[in-house]
Design a protein around this motif. Structure first.
Motif, PDB file in Angstrom:
ATOM      1  N   SER A  29       4.528   3.596   9.906  1.00 49.23           N
ATOM      2  CA  SER A  29       3.265   3.007  10.341  1.00 49.23           C
ATOM      3  C   SER A  29       2.891   1.860   9.410  1.00 49.23           C
ATOM      4  O   SER A  29       3.228   1.865   8.220  1.00 49.23           O
ATOM      5  CB  SER A  29       2.155   4.055  10.335  1.00 49.23           C
ATOM      6  N   ILE A  30       2.201   0.873   9.958  1.00 44.91           N
ATOM      7  CA  ILE A  30       1.753  -0.268   9.150  1.00 44.91           C
ATOM      8  C   ILE A  30       0.633   0.206   8.222  1.00 44.91           C
ATOM      9  O   ILE A  30      -0.287   0.901   8.650  1.00 44.91           O
ATOM     10  CB  ILE A  30       1.307  -1.425  10.063  1.00 44.91           C
ATOM     11  N   LYS A  31       0.754  -0.168   6.958  1.00 45.04           N
ATOM     12  CA  LYS A  31      -0.184   0.303   5.939  1.00 45.04           C
ATOM     13  C   LYS A  31      -1.360  -0.647   5.797  1.00 45.04           C
ATOM     14  O   LYS A  31      -1.200  -1.815   5.457  1.00 45.04           O
ATOM     15  CB  LYS A  31       0.538   0.452   4.597  1.00 45.04           C
ATOM     16  N   THR A  32      -2.553  -0.117   6.040  1.00 41.10           N
ATOM     17  CA  THR A  32      -3.757  -0.918   5.960  1.00 41.10           C
ATOM     18  C   THR A  32      -4.935  -0.078   5.507  1.00 41.10           C
ATOM     19  O   THR A  32      -4.995   1.118   5.789  1.00 41.10           O
ATOM     20  CB  THR A  32      -4.084  -1.574   7.315  1.00 41.10           C
ATOM     21  N   LYS A  33      -5.856  -0.705   4.820  1.00 43.24           N
ATOM     22  CA  LYS A  33      -7.081  -0.021   4.411  1.00 43.24           C
ATOM     23  C   LYS A  33      -8.156  -0.178   5.471  1.00 43.24           C
ATOM     24  O   LYS A  33      -9.141   0.515   5.471  1.00 43.24           O
ATOM     25  CB  LYS A  33      -7.588  -0.598   3.089  1.00 43.24           C
ATOM     26  N   ARG A  34      -7.906  -1.130   6.387  1.00 44.78           N
ATOM     27  CA  ARG A  34      -8.891  -1.409   7.423  1.00 44.78           C
ATOM     28  C   ARG A  34      -8.439  -0.821   8.739  1.00 44.78           C
ATOM     29  O   ARG A  34      -7.261  -0.634   8.989  1.00 44.78           O
ATOM     30  CB  ARG A  34      -9.092  -2.924   7.571  1.00 44.78           C
ATOM     31  N   LYS A  35      -9.392  -0.539   9.609  1.00 45.71           N
ATOM     32  CA  LYS A  35      -9.100   0.023  10.917  1.00 45.71           C
ATOM     33  C   LYS A  35      -9.298  -1.035  11.983  1.00 45.71           C
ATOM     34  O   LYS A  35     -10.260  -1.794  11.949  1.00 45.71           O
ATOM     35  CB  LYS A  35     -10.011   1.225  11.212  1.00 45.71           C
TER      36      LYS A  35
ATOM     37  N   ASN B 278       5.797  -9.452   6.950  1.00 42.10           N
ATOM     38  CA  ASN B 278       5.383  -8.218   6.287  1.00 42.10           C
ATOM     39  C   ASN B 278       3.887  -8.010   6.539  1.00 42.10           C
ATOM     40  O   ASN B 278       3.063  -8.770   6.026  1.00 42.10           O
ATOM     41  CB  ASN B 278       5.656  -8.294   4.784  1.00 42.10           C
ATOM     42  N   PRO B 279       3.510  -6.962   7.308  1.00 45.17           N
ATOM     43  CA  PRO B 279       2.105  -6.753   7.636  1.00 45.17           C
ATOM     44  C   PRO B 279       1.384  -5.799   6.693  1.00 45.17           C
ATOM     45  O   PRO B 279       0.181  -5.575   6.843  1.00 45.17           O
ATOM     46  CB  PRO B 279       2.188  -6.127   9.029  1.00 45.17           C
ATOM     47  N   ASN B 280       2.092  -5.206   5.736  1.00 47.19           N
ATOM     48  CA  ASN B 280       1.502  -4.132   4.927  1.00 47.19           C
ATOM     49  C   ASN B 280       0.562  -4.626   3.838  1.00 47.19           C
ATOM     50  O   ASN B 280       0.751  -5.697   3.267  1.00 47.19           O
ATOM     51  CB  ASN B 280       2.608  -3.293   4.286  1.00 47.19           C
TER      52      ASN B 280
ATOM     53  N   GLN C  30      -3.875  -9.539   7.101  1.00 49.93           N
ATOM     54  CA  GLN C  30      -3.626  -8.556   8.164  1.00 49.93           C
ATOM     55  C   GLN C  30      -4.330  -8.939   9.464  1.00 49.93           C
ATOM     56  O   GLN C  30      -5.005  -8.143  10.097  1.00 49.93           O
ATOM     57  CB  GLN C  30      -4.042  -7.166   7.698  1.00 49.93           C
ATOM     58  N   GLU C  31      -4.119 -10.195   9.849  1.00 48.29           N
ATOM     59  CA  GLU C  31      -4.719 -10.716  11.081  1.00 48.29           C
ATOM     60  C   GLU C  31      -3.694 -10.908  12.196  1.00 48.29           C
ATOM     61  O   GLU C  31      -4.054 -10.843  13.378  1.00 48.29           O
ATOM     62  CB  GLU C  31      -5.407 -12.062  10.793  1.00 48.29           C
ATOM     63  N   VAL C  32      -2.440 -11.126  11.825  1.00 52.12           N
ATOM     64  CA  VAL C  32      -1.432 -11.442  12.840  1.00 52.12           C
ATOM     65  C   VAL C  32      -0.895 -10.179  13.518  1.00 52.12           C
ATOM     66  O   VAL C  32      -0.753 -10.130  14.736  1.00 52.12           O
ATOM     67  CB  VAL C  32      -0.285 -12.268  12.233  1.00 52.12           C
ATOM     68  N   TYR C  33      -0.600  -9.149  12.727  1.00 55.17           N
ATOM     69  CA  TYR C  33       0.005  -7.965  13.337  1.00 55.17           C
ATOM     70  C   TYR C  33      -0.883  -7.298  14.393  1.00 55.17           C
ATOM     71  O   TYR C  33      -0.389  -6.882  15.451  1.00 55.17           O
ATOM     72  CB  TYR C  33       0.474  -6.962  12.271  1.00 55.17           C
ATOM     73  N   PRO C  34      -2.241  -7.205  14.188  1.00 60.46           N
ATOM     74  CA  PRO C  34      -3.050  -6.623  15.262  1.00 60.46           C
ATOM     75  C   PRO C  34      -3.128  -7.518  16.490  1.00 60.46           C
ATOM     76  O   PRO C  34      -3.286  -7.040  17.614  1.00 60.46           O
ATOM     77  CB  PRO C  34      -4.424  -6.421  14.625  1.00 60.46           C
TER      78      PRO C  34
END
Length: 206
Positions: A199-205, A94-96, A128-132
């Motif tokens: 889309s994967i939900k993230t606050k960071r770009k 789960n990447p969200n 959120q380090e693995v999905y990117p």
């Protein structure tokens, strides 16, 4: 007048470039995938190195809340049941960011895994380090890894099959076909398909 035209053209180029789709970062077919260590729904850390007998992995970025992910849950369970004992287990991630979608919290993951009887690890990419690193952009998004010379090679990237929402309409089971080819020592006829989902939900770009 010439200056105005130049300024206009530069402005137009800037605006258009802001809408240009950048090529996705992350793994490409043929790349070597690095290991990771993420928390499973049972609270224990899981890494690919834990699977000593695995011949490869079906890594799937998925979540609790996306309707596309929910529509594929039974298919993901079946993939694990079909290929785990043949050396290719499913590893779901789960990447969200739950701050963006609260239903994708770790507690929500635990509840969902129990309700559905997940037969595979369901890991939380909390930082959120693995999905990117993989280049995942959707849920679900699949990466098939095959072990060659003790290295994990990316053999397929994309969708589970050709019917993102309705399992009854599946005509081409992309992942099953790819794994079947790999098990025969052959290259999959399709190594890349378009992942369709949320889309994967993230606050960071990234």
């Amino acid at each position: 007048m010439k200056l105005l035209k130049t300024v206009f053209l530069l402005t137009l180029v800037t605006i258009l470039s802001s809408f240009t789709t950048q090529p996705p970062k992350g793994y490409k077919v043929g790349d070597i995938a690095a290991d990771f260590s993420l928390k499973n729904v049972d609270g224990k850390k899981v890494s690919l190195a834990d699977y000593k007998e695995a011949r490869g992995f079906i890594v799937i970025f998925t979540c609790n809340m996306c309707p596309y992910s929910v529509a594929n849950e039974d298919r993901i369970i079946e993939l694990d049941k079909k290929f785990k004992n043949k050396g290719y287990p499913v590893i779901a991630i789960n990447p969200n960011d739950p701050a963006v979608t609260p239903g994708d919290s770790f507690e929500g993951m635990q509840k969902r895994a129990k309700e559905k009887g997940f037969t595979f690890p369901y890991l939380f990419d909390e930082k959120q380090e693995v999905y990117p690193q993989y280049g995942a952009t959707k849920t679900p998004h699949v990466y098939i890894l095959n072990k060659r010379n003790d290295k994990l090679i990316v053999e397929y990237i994309g969708a589970i099959d050709d019917s993102s929402l309705n399992e009854k309409n599946v005509k081409v089971p992309f992942v099953e076909n790819a794994i079947s080819s790999i098990m025969k020592g052959e290259k999959p006829s399709q190594t890349y398909t378009r992942a369709i989902g949320c889309s994967i939900k993230t606050k960071r770009k990234y």
